[in-house]
Design a protein around this motif. Sequence first.
Motif, PDB file in Angstrom:
ATOM      1  N   SER A  17      11.221   2.697  -5.806  1.00 31.67           N
ATOM      2  CA  SER A  17      11.566   1.496  -6.318  1.00 31.67           C
ATOM      3  C   SER A  17      11.308   0.357  -5.172  1.00 31.67           C
ATOM      4  CB  SER A  17      12.830   1.164  -6.734  1.00 31.67           C
ATOM      5  OG  SER A  17      13.893   1.853  -5.796  1.00 31.67           O
ATOM      6  N   ASP A  18      11.422   0.818  -3.824  1.00 26.62           N
ATOM      7  CA  ASP A  18      11.374  -0.017  -2.833  1.00 26.62           C
ATOM      8  C   ASP A  18       9.956  -0.516  -2.231  1.00 26.62           C
ATOM      9  OD1 ASP A  18      14.004  -0.265  -3.063  1.00 26.62           O
ATOM     10  OD2 ASP A  18      14.314   1.518  -1.584  1.00 26.62           O
ATOM     11  N   VAL A  19       8.916   0.491  -2.576  1.00 28.81           N
ATOM     12  CA  VAL A  19       7.529   0.502  -2.079  1.00 28.81           C
ATOM     13  C   VAL A  19       7.085  -0.993  -2.216  1.00 28.81           C
ATOM     14  CG1 VAL A  19       5.256   1.408  -2.618  1.00 28.81           C
ATOM     15  CG2 VAL A  19       7.014   2.944  -2.718  1.00 28.81           C
ATOM     16  N   GLN A  20       6.371  -1.447  -1.249  1.00 32.41           N
ATOM     17  CA  GLN A  20       5.810  -2.757  -0.905  1.00 32.41           C
ATOM     18  C   GLN A  20       4.688  -2.770   0.116  1.00 32.41           C
ATOM     19  OE1 GLN A  20       8.673  -5.868   0.904  1.00 32.41           O
ATOM     20  NE2 GLN A  20       9.915  -4.153   0.275  1.00 32.41           N
ATOM     21  N   VAL A  21       3.869  -3.766  -0.041  1.00 31.03           N
ATOM     22  CA  VAL A  21       2.709  -3.830   0.887  1.00 31.03           C
ATOM     23  C   VAL A  21       3.021  -5.134   1.888  1.00 31.03           C
ATOM     24  CG1 VAL A  21       0.334  -4.268   1.297  1.00 31.03           C
ATOM     25  CG2 VAL A  21       1.110  -2.598  -0.208  1.00 31.03           C
ATOM     26  N   THR A  22       2.933  -5.269   2.969  1.00 32.18           N
ATOM     27  CA  THR A  22       3.376  -6.398   3.755  1.00 32.18           C
ATOM     28  C   THR A  22       2.206  -6.772   4.668  1.00 32.18           C
ATOM     29  OG1 THR A  22       5.642  -5.904   4.040  1.00 32.18           O
ATOM     30  CG2 THR A  22       4.765  -7.719   5.348  1.00 32.18           C
ATOM     31  N   GLU A  23       1.770  -8.017   4.506  1.00 29.21           N
ATOM     32  CA  GLU A  23       0.732  -8.494   5.453  1.00 29.21           C
ATOM     33  C   GLU A  23       1.255  -8.714   6.650  1.00 29.21           C
ATOM     34  OE1 GLU A  23      -2.887 -11.455   4.678  1.00 29.21           O
ATOM     35  OE2 GLU A  23      -1.022 -12.456   4.925  1.00 29.21           O
ATOM     36  N   MET A  24       0.809  -8.134   7.815  1.00 35.48           N
ATOM     37  CA  MET A  24       1.657  -8.187   9.244  1.00 35.48           C
ATOM     38  C   MET A  24       1.432  -9.638  10.000  1.00 35.48           C
ATOM     39  SD  MET A  24       0.290  -4.413  10.317  1.00 35.48           S
ATOM     40  CE  MET A  24       1.501  -4.411  12.051  1.00 35.48           C
ATOM     41  N   GLU A  25       0.326 -10.352   9.667  1.00 38.65           N
ATOM     42  CA  GLU A  25       0.312 -11.236  10.529  1.00 38.65           C
ATOM     43  C   GLU A  25       1.286 -12.540  10.004  1.00 38.65           C
ATOM     44  OE1 GLU A  25      -3.280 -14.807  12.012  1.00 38.65           O
ATOM     45  OE2 GLU A  25      -3.694 -12.928  10.651  1.00 38.65           O
ATOM     46  N   SER A  26       1.138 -12.506   8.637  1.00 35.07           N
ATOM     47  CA  SER A  26       2.190 -13.693   7.976  1.00 35.07           C
ATOM     48  C   SER A  26       3.433 -13.029   7.734  1.00 35.07           C
ATOM     49  CB  SER A  26       1.232 -14.210   6.849  1.00 35.07           C
ATOM     50  OG  SER A  26       1.064 -13.314   5.876  1.00 35.07           O
ATOM     51  N   ARG A  27       3.441 -11.749   7.845  1.00 35.55           N
ATOM     52  CA  ARG A  27       4.711 -11.118   7.318  1.00 35.55           C
ATOM     53  C   ARG A  27       5.041 -11.594   5.841  1.00 35.55           C
ATOM     54  NH1 ARG A  27       8.569 -11.954  12.712  1.00 35.55           N
ATOM     55  NH2 ARG A  27       7.115 -12.502  13.938  1.00 35.55           N
ATOM     56  N   ARG A  28       4.074 -11.720   4.931  1.00 40.21           N
ATOM     57  CA  ARG A  28       4.377 -11.966   3.363  1.00 40.21           C
ATOM     58  C   ARG A  28       4.129 -10.813   3.065  1.00 40.21           C
ATOM     59  NH1 ARG A  28       0.369 -13.531  -0.157  1.00 40.21           N
ATOM     60  NH2 ARG A  28      -1.318 -13.284   1.436  1.00 40.21           N
ATOM     61  N   THR A  29       5.034 -10.719   1.772  1.00 42.37           N
ATOM     62  CA  THR A  29       4.975  -9.613   0.896  1.00 42.37           C
ATOM     63  C   THR A  29       3.822 -10.000  -0.102  1.00 42.37           C
ATOM     64  OG1 THR A  29       7.441  -9.211   1.189  1.00 42.37           O
ATOM     65  CG2 THR A  29       6.235  -8.315  -0.682  1.00 42.37           C
ATOM     66  N   ILE A  30       2.840  -8.918  -0.152  1.00 44.58           N
ATOM     67  CA  ILE A  30       1.993  -9.270  -1.080  1.00 44.58           C
ATOM     68  C   ILE A  30       1.680  -8.234  -2.198  1.00 44.58           C
ATOM     69  CG2 ILE A  30       0.241 -10.182   0.366  1.00 44.58           C
ATOM     70  CD1 ILE A  30      -1.181  -7.652   0.644  1.00 44.58           C
ATOM     71  N   PHE A  31       2.640  -7.155  -2.319  1.00 43.54           N
ATOM     72  CA  PHE A  31       2.908  -6.308  -3.545  1.00 43.54           C
ATOM     73  C   PHE A  31       4.088  -5.688  -3.416  1.00 43.54           C
ATOM     74  CE2 PHE A  31       3.166  -1.665  -4.728  1.00 43.54           C
ATOM     75  CZ  PHE A  31       2.796  -1.762  -5.878  1.00 43.54           C
ATOM     76  N   VAL A  32       4.884  -5.701  -4.590  1.00 40.38           N
ATOM     77  CA  VAL A  32       6.343  -4.927  -4.745  1.00 40.38           C
ATOM     78  C   VAL A  32       6.097  -4.021  -5.926  1.00 40.38           C
ATOM     79  CG1 VAL A  32       8.651  -5.331  -5.041  1.00 40.38           C
ATOM     80  CG2 VAL A  32       7.428  -7.071  -3.860  1.00 40.38           C
ATOM     81  N   ALA A  33       6.493  -3.048  -5.706  1.00 37.95           N
ATOM     82  CA  ALA A  33       6.537  -2.004  -6.929  1.00 37.95           C
ATOM     83  C   ALA A  33       7.559  -2.375  -8.021  1.00 37.95           C
ATOM     84  CB  ALA A  33       7.071  -0.640  -6.512  1.00 37.95           C
ATOM     85  N   GLY A  34       7.185  -2.310  -9.236  1.00 34.79           N
ATOM     86  CA  GLY A  34       7.982  -2.692 -10.332  1.00 34.79           C
ATOM     87  C   GLY A  34       8.933  -1.483 -10.696  1.00 34.79           C
TER      88      GLY A  34
END
Length: 389
Positions: free
Chosen positions: A165-182
Motif C-alpha cells: 500500500s506504500d509503493v510509490q515512485v519519486t522523481e529524485m531531482e525535484s523530490r516530487r511523488t509521481i506515482f502512489v499505489a492505490g
Amino acid sequence: MEGEGEQEEEGEEEWLLESLRLYNDLHLFELHDPTRVIEWTGEKSICVAGYENGRRNEILQLLLPQRLYAKENQGLCPERDFKVEHGGFSDHPVYMLKHVPKTRLLVTSGPSDGSLQVWHVGQDETDVIKPLYTVNTTQGEEHCWAKIATAFSKSAWVLHGLRVSDVQVTEMESRRTIFVAGSTNTDEVATLEFLEEAAVLACGMKGQLFLADTRQPQGLLRVAEDAHVSEALPGQSWCAGVCCGPLPSSGDRRLVARLSSAGRVMLTDLRNPARPVKMAQCCVPTGGLCGAGFLSVSFAPLLGGHLAVSGFDGTVRVYDTHNWVPSVQDAKPAFVHKGHIFSGAGKAGVAAPVVTTHAWHPSKPRTLLSAAGDGSLHVWDWSELCAAS
C-alpha cells in the motif's frame, strides 16, 4: 574441537584442489565488514556496504582488479586487490543499495525506519561518497526497511515502499511523488522492480505479485492472481527476480522467478500470470535458517534459462531451467559454489557463514560475485564442462 578444526582444514584443501577442475576463474577476497549488497556501478566497479546496527557503516565503490575484466581467463588466483575508488559512511545499516543509471547517484535503505538516503559518488577531485538528502517514507516496524528500485527515463526515478500500500515512485531531482499505489494490501514488500519505463512490479512477502502502470492517474496496483503460492506453501516468505530480457525461443515473454523460504522456485510469465509456467524444489533449508533475510534469486543476463539461488547456507546454486515443467519436481543444480563454506576453516566451533548476496557479471555469462556474513567476497566463473558438485 581440535580434530574438528583439522577436518575443516582438510575440507578446504580438497575444495581448492577440486576447484582446478570446477572453475575457469576463482578469486577470493575479504572485506573489512560483511556486505549484503553487491551493486554494479559501471563495467569495472561495484558498490558494497556494511549492515551492522549501532555503528557507522562504510559504503565503498570498488574497482575490480584488471585481471577480472580482462578478456582472457586468468586461472585460479586468490588475491586481495580490489581498489577502493570512493568511500563514505552511513549512520544506518545498509540493507539495500541501488545505483541510478546514467548518474553518479546511489540510493540506500535499511532499518530501523523507512527512509531512503540519496548519495553522490565523488568524481575526479574527490573520492568521497557524499550524502545528499533523505527521502522520508512511511514509518515501519523496527525490522522493516524500504525496498527500492531505480530507473532513468527523462530524469532519475526511485521506486520504493515498505508495504504494498506504500509503493510509490519519486522523481529524485525535484523530490516530487509521481506515482502512489492505490492498493489497500498491507503485505510487506519483498522485491520491487521497474519492468520498463512506466511498468512496475512488486512481490509481497507472502508471494503475491502486483503490477502497476505509473501513467494511470489512479495509481492502482492490480494483483497477478496465482493460487499456487498460497495453496502450496502457506506461511512462507518469498522474494523475486525479473528476467532482464527475453529468453531464447521464448518470444517476448517477461519471466519472474519467485523463491520461497522453503526452497521452492516458481517461474511466471507476466502475460499470463494466473499459473506458473515452471516450478521446482531447489533446495531444503537448513535447520539454522532464520527467516528469509538473505534469500535471493536472479536470472543470468547472458546465459538463457539459468538462474542463481542463495541465502539458505554458505552456497550459491545455479540452475538450468530449460527442462523444468509446470508441476513441482526436485531440481538438480547445474553448479554449486561452496567456497564460502570454507571461509572459516580451522576455526573450531565457528559455523559456516551464510551467503548474504550474489550478483551476475554483466558481460561474462558464467561469472558471479557472491558475499557472505564473514566478510568473504568471491568472484567465480564455473567451468562449462564440470558436473554439479
